[in-house]
Design an enzyme around this catalytic site. Structure first.
Site, short mmCIF file in Angstrom:
data_model
loop_
_atom_site.label_atom_id
_atom_site.label_comp_id
_atom_site.label_asym_id
_atom_site.label_seq_id
_atom_site.Cartn_x
_atom_site.Cartn_y
_atom_site.Cartn_z
N GLN A 137 37.72 41.85 39.88
CA GLN A 137 36.52 41.58 39.06
C GLN A 137 35.71 42.74 38.41
OE1 GLN A 137 35.19 38.13 38.86
NE2 GLN A 137 37.43 37.77 39.79
N HIS A 195 46.32 39.96 41.43
CA HIS A 195 45.20 39.64 40.37
C HIS A 195 44.76 41.04 40.02
CE1 HIS A 195 44.26 35.61 42.19
NE2 HIS A 195 45.10 35.53 41.37
#
Length: 113
Positions: A29, A51
């Site tokens: 993020q 990710h």
């Protein structure tokens, strides 16, 4: 429900003991914000997730940002996790702390766009 709480507490305790600034759910993020920020951004994290690695690849393709991801060495600072992790500054992270996570600690740096 008690088992779920116990598992969550154990994961949090491991994360806090490791010295990482962000856990595996927050790593990817922050990549976008690091890429968009001007100047240098640095975070100390646990083993980078797939990710996170994908987010770095995409951010570098879409922006002028350049990321470096290296294993942290003993002596890398992490108490404040506020971006002051330059090189091998002195720190209170101990050799024991570095071994808490399976993959050790990593330093993610970005020269933002």
């Amino acid at each position: 429900l008690r088992a779920v709480g116990g598992t969550a507490a154990a994961k949090l305790a491991t994360s806090l003991r490791s010295g990482e600034c962000v856990d595996e759910h927050m790593q990817d993020q922050l990549v976008v914000f690091m890429a968009m920020a001007g100047g240098k951004s640095t975070i100390l994290l646990s083993e980078p997730t797939q990710h996170t690695r994908t987010a770095i690849d995409i951010a570098e393709r879409l922006t002028a940002a350049k990321f470096t991801l290296t294993r942290a060495s003993v002596g890398v600072g992490g108490d404040d996790c506020g971006g002051s992790l330059e090189g091998n500054n002195s720190s209170s992270i101990s050799r024991e702390s570095l071994s808490v996570s399976d993959g050790g600690l990593w330093v993610l740096q970005c020269e933002g766009a």
